[in-house]
Design a protein around this motif. Structure first.
Motif, short mmCIF file in Angstrom:
data_model
loop_
_atom_site.label_atom_id
_atom_site.label_comp_id
_atom_site.label_asym_id
_atom_site.label_seq_id
_atom_site.Cartn_x
_atom_site.Cartn_y
_atom_site.Cartn_z
N LEU A 1 0.82 -1.21 0.00
CA LEU A 1 0.00 0.00 0.00
C LEU A 1 0.86 1.26 0.00
CD1 LEU A 1 -2.80 1.43 0.34
CD2 LEU A 1 -2.45 1.21 2.82
N VAL A 2 1.92 1.27 0.81
CA VAL A 2 2.77 2.47 0.91
C VAL A 2 3.99 2.40 0.00
CG1 VAL A 2 1.99 2.91 3.26
CG2 VAL A 2 4.10 1.63 2.90
N ARG A 3 4.03 1.36 -0.84
CA ARG A 3 5.05 1.21 -1.87
C ARG A 3 6.49 1.14 -1.35
NH1 ARG A 3 0.50 2.62 -3.58
NH2 ARG A 3 0.48 4.38 -4.99
N LEU A 4 6.67 0.53 -0.19
CA LEU A 4 8.04 0.35 0.31
C LEU A 4 8.83 -0.62 -0.57
CD1 LEU A 4 7.66 0.22 4.20
CD2 LEU A 4 8.57 2.08 2.79
N HIS A 5 8.12 -1.46 -1.33
CA HIS A 5 8.80 -2.38 -2.24
C HIS A 5 9.22 -1.67 -3.53
CE1 HIS A 5 4.74 -2.07 -3.71
NE2 HIS A 5 4.94 -2.93 -4.70
N ARG A 6 8.77 -0.44 -3.70
CA ARG A 6 9.16 0.38 -4.85
C ARG A 6 9.60 1.74 -4.34
NH1 ARG A 6 4.21 -1.14 -9.00
NH2 ARG A 6 4.87 -3.30 -9.42
N PRO A 7 10.86 1.86 -3.92
CA PRO A 7 11.31 3.07 -3.21
C PRO A 7 11.65 4.26 -4.10
CG PRO A 7 13.11 1.50 -3.39
CD PRO A 7 11.90 0.81 -3.96
N ILE A 8 11.35 4.20 -5.40
CA ILE A 8 11.72 5.30 -6.28
C ILE A 8 11.16 6.63 -5.77
CG2 ILE A 8 9.77 4.70 -7.78
CD1 ILE A 8 13.05 6.46 -8.82
N GLY B 1 1.83 9.56 1.63
CA GLY B 1 1.33 10.06 0.36
C GLY B 1 0.79 8.94 -0.52
N CYS B 2 1.46 7.79 -0.51
CA CYS B 2 0.98 6.65 -1.29
C CYS B 2 -0.36 6.15 -0.77
CB CYS B 2 2.01 5.51 -1.24
SG CYS B 2 3.51 5.84 -2.19
N ALA B 3 -0.51 6.13 0.55
CA ALA B 3 -1.77 5.66 1.14
C ALA B 3 -2.93 6.56 0.77
CB ALA B 3 -1.62 5.56 2.67
N ILE B 4 -2.73 7.88 0.87
CA ILE B 4 -3.83 8.80 0.54
C ILE B 4 -4.06 8.84 -0.97
CG2 ILE B 4 -2.47 10.93 0.34
CD1 ILE B 4 -5.91 10.52 2.06
N ASN B 5 -3.01 8.62 -1.75
CA ASN B 5 -3.16 8.55 -3.20
C ASN B 5 -4.06 7.37 -3.60
OD1 ASN B 5 -2.05 9.36 -6.06
ND2 ASN B 5 -1.86 7.13 -5.94
N ASP B 6 -3.82 6.21 -2.98
CA ASP B 6 -4.64 5.04 -3.30
C ASP B 6 -6.07 5.22 -2.82
OD1 ASP B 6 -2.33 4.07 -4.34
OD2 ASP B 6 -2.35 2.18 -3.23
N PHE C 1 -2.48 6.62 6.53
CA PHE C 1 -2.08 8.00 6.24
C PHE C 1 -1.97 8.82 7.53
CE2 PHE C 1 -3.58 12.41 5.60
CZ PHE C 1 -2.53 12.89 4.83
N VAL C 2 -2.96 8.70 8.39
CA VAL C 2 -2.98 9.48 9.63
C VAL C 2 -1.83 9.07 10.55
CG1 VAL C 2 -4.27 9.92 11.76
CG2 VAL C 2 -5.45 9.96 9.55
N VAL C 3 -1.62 7.76 10.72
CA VAL C 3 -0.57 7.28 11.62
C VAL C 3 0.81 7.71 11.14
CG1 VAL C 3 0.62 5.21 12.47
CG2 VAL C 3 -1.88 5.32 12.51
N LEU C 4 1.08 7.55 9.85
CA LEU C 4 2.39 7.92 9.31
C LEU C 4 2.59 9.43 9.37
CD1 LEU C 4 2.64 5.54 6.21
CD2 LEU C 4 3.77 5.31 8.43
N SER C 5 1.54 10.20 9.14
CA SER C 5 1.64 11.66 9.22
C SER C 5 1.95 12.11 10.65
CB SER C 5 0.35 12.31 8.73
OG SER C 5 0.11 12.01 7.37
#
Length: 301
Positions: free
Chosen positions: A26-33, A73-78, A110-114
């Motif tokens: 969900l947060v794209r940690l597997h794609r760190p670009i 940002g990835c979480a809120i984008n999805d 999103f909230v927790v990471l923010s």
């Protein structure tokens, strides 16, 4: 037959490892670009603000903050794209599109990471804390701009580049004029790489009604990208002259210019896979600029 004789098979609940893997995707940690594209401008700013010697505590806070906010940002984008991702080839396997995660979970992530990121910023001066509120707002609104404007990349660039004024404020307590020029350069760079990214999805985006600079520029996309690359490098060269950077920094800019030419070669036929490779190549573009900056300060001592 009694109810006890009926074998009702209950659905298996996912294990905690499976849930964790879902959140990683969900947060794209597997794609760190995205982390790298956000981090390079932050590092440019930290080294310039610190005259080659930024406080390592501040650097650590920014690096961790970059990872957290990009993930948020990835979480809120999805969450924003949950109804269209399933109709786009590149995004149809995202957790919200497949049902592996719910919109509520995405909002919670999103909230927790923010909040975690905000906790880091609280270690810095109050001016930087105030600026971080703008960063959070930009992170939240960017994903929704794709429905209202053909230049959502401007909002992405502002979100990704906002680490620059924050870095100067954290290190020096002020934001000089050339820091804002650096911010604009980072914004222009985002227009470059996110247009390349949008070129991958252009046909699908047209079908589902998503707006982008790739659609706006049309057949002028390659030319506009090239002009933006030249503009960005020109601004960075001017900043180098202003602060007294020398040969190593200019060498880094030269390498970056060469990578920009390579990206033009990749996107010449507008083939989606090649456009995505051009987008990924921007990691090396940003790295070349930072390495040149790092070496220039190292040589000067």
């Amino acid at each position: 037959m009694s109810f006890s004789d009926i074998n009702i098979e209950r659905p298996r609940l996912p294990s905690w490892r499976e849930r964790l893997q879902t959140y990683v995707v969900l947060v794209r940690l597997h794609r760190p670009i995205g982390i790298f594209l956000l981090m390079w401008p932050a590092l440019w700013a930290l080294w310039l603000a610190g005259d080659g010697h930024p406080p390592w505590f501040v650097v650590l806070i920014f690096v961790l903050g970059v990872v957290l906010m990009r993930s948020a940002g990835c979480a809120i984008n999805d969450f924003a794209d949950r109804k269209v991702d399933g109709h786009v080839a590149r995004t149809r396997q995202r957790p919200l599109a497949t049902g592996e995660a719910t919109p509520t979970e995405a909002l919670a992530v999103f909230v927790v990471l923010s909040l975690l990121s905000f906790g880091l910023v609280l270690q810095l001066n109050w001016q930087t804390v105030a600026l971080s509120v703008v960063a959070l707002l930009l992170t939240f609104i960017y994903p929704f701009m794709k429905r209202f404007t053909h230049v959502p990349q401007l909002f992405l660039g502002a979100a990704f580049g906002w680490a620059i004024p924050m870095a100067f404020m954290a290190v020096t307590g002020q934001i000089p004029v050339y820091a804002w020029i650096l911010f604009i350069a980072a914004l222009v760079w985002a227009l470059v790489y996110d247009t390349q990214y949008a070129m991958v999805d252009r046909e699908d985006d047209l079908k589902v009604g998503i707006k982008s600079t790739a659609i706006l520029f049309g057949l002028w996309d390659r030319l506009v990208i090239g002009l933006l690359q030249i503009l960005m490098l020109g601004m960075l060269f001017g900043i180098g002259l202003h602060v007294g950077l020398g040969g190593w920094f200019n060498a880094g800019l030269t390498v970056a210019a060469g990578l920009g030419v390579y990206q033009q070669v990749l996107i010449r036929d507008r083939e989606p896979r090649a456009c995505f490779e051009a987008f990924l190549n921007n990691n090396f573009f940003g790295m070349a600029i930072f390495v040149g900056l790092l070496l220039d300060y190292a040589v000067r001592g």
